[in-house]
Scaffold this motif. Structure first.
Motif, PDB file in Angstrom:
ATOM      1  N   GLN A   2       0.854  -1.188   0.000  1.00  0.00           N
ATOM      2  CA  GLN A   2       0.000   0.000   0.000  1.00  0.00           C
ATOM      3  C   GLN A   2       0.887   1.234   0.000  1.00  0.00           C
ATOM      4  N   ILE A   3       0.501   2.236  -0.784  1.00  0.00           N
ATOM      5  CA  ILE A   3       1.226   3.512  -0.759  1.00  0.00           C
ATOM      6  C   ILE A   3       0.225   4.637  -0.584  1.00  0.00           C
ATOM      7  N   GLN A   4       0.714   5.758  -0.092  1.00  0.00           N
ATOM      8  CA  GLN A   4      -0.131   6.928   0.107  1.00  0.00           C
ATOM      9  C   GLN A   4       0.002   7.824  -1.116  1.00  0.00           C
ATOM     10  N   VAL A   5      -1.137   8.211  -1.699  1.00  0.00           N
ATOM     11  CA  VAL A   5      -1.143   9.074  -2.882  1.00  0.00           C
ATOM     12  C   VAL A   5      -2.127  10.225  -2.678  1.00  0.00           C
ATOM     13  N   MET A   6      -1.930  11.287  -3.450  1.00  0.00           N
ATOM     14  CA  MET A   6      -2.883  12.391  -3.404  1.00  0.00           C
ATOM     15  C   MET A   6      -4.223  11.903  -3.920  1.00  0.00           C
TER      16      MET A   6
END
Length: 114
Positions: A2-6
């Protein structure tokens, strides 16, 4: 992974108020919230174009159609009415999904109108 994106942002909205005596958060016109795909109590990052300050807080609904952007509580010390800010929300998603995800970006007009 999982990654954090805008997820979405309001780009260059004008701060209309700063209320030091409120308990905290940012008040955003509900029309702007809908357009930017924000929800009440969502965590956001606020970037002040005028002075470079960056802060995190959460959203509370403002009066629909008012154009209101009010930084409340301690955040009120980091902005002045008339400052231009960018309000950004982020989301977690699968790495592969993130490659094709398109965030919502809103460019309000003068008076924070859509």
């Amino acid at each position: 992974m999982q990654i954090q994106v805008m997820k979405s942002k309001l780009h260059r909205v004008t701060v209309t108020e700063a209320d030091l005596n409120y308990i905290g958060s940012v008040t955003i016109d509900e029309d702007l919230m809908d357009a930017a795909n924000f929800i009440e109590h969502e965590k956001v990052q606020i970037v002040n174009i005028n002075n470079g300050e960056r802060l995190e807080t959460y959203i509370i609904k403002g009066v629909r159609g008012s154009g209101k952007i009010c930084l409340n509580g301690p955040a009120a010390r980091r902005v002045s009415p008339g400052d231009l800010v960018i309000i950004i929300s982020y989301g977690l998603m699968d790495f592969e999904e993130a490659k094709s995800f398109k965030p919502t970006v809103i460019f309000p007009k003068e008076g924070n109108k859509l």
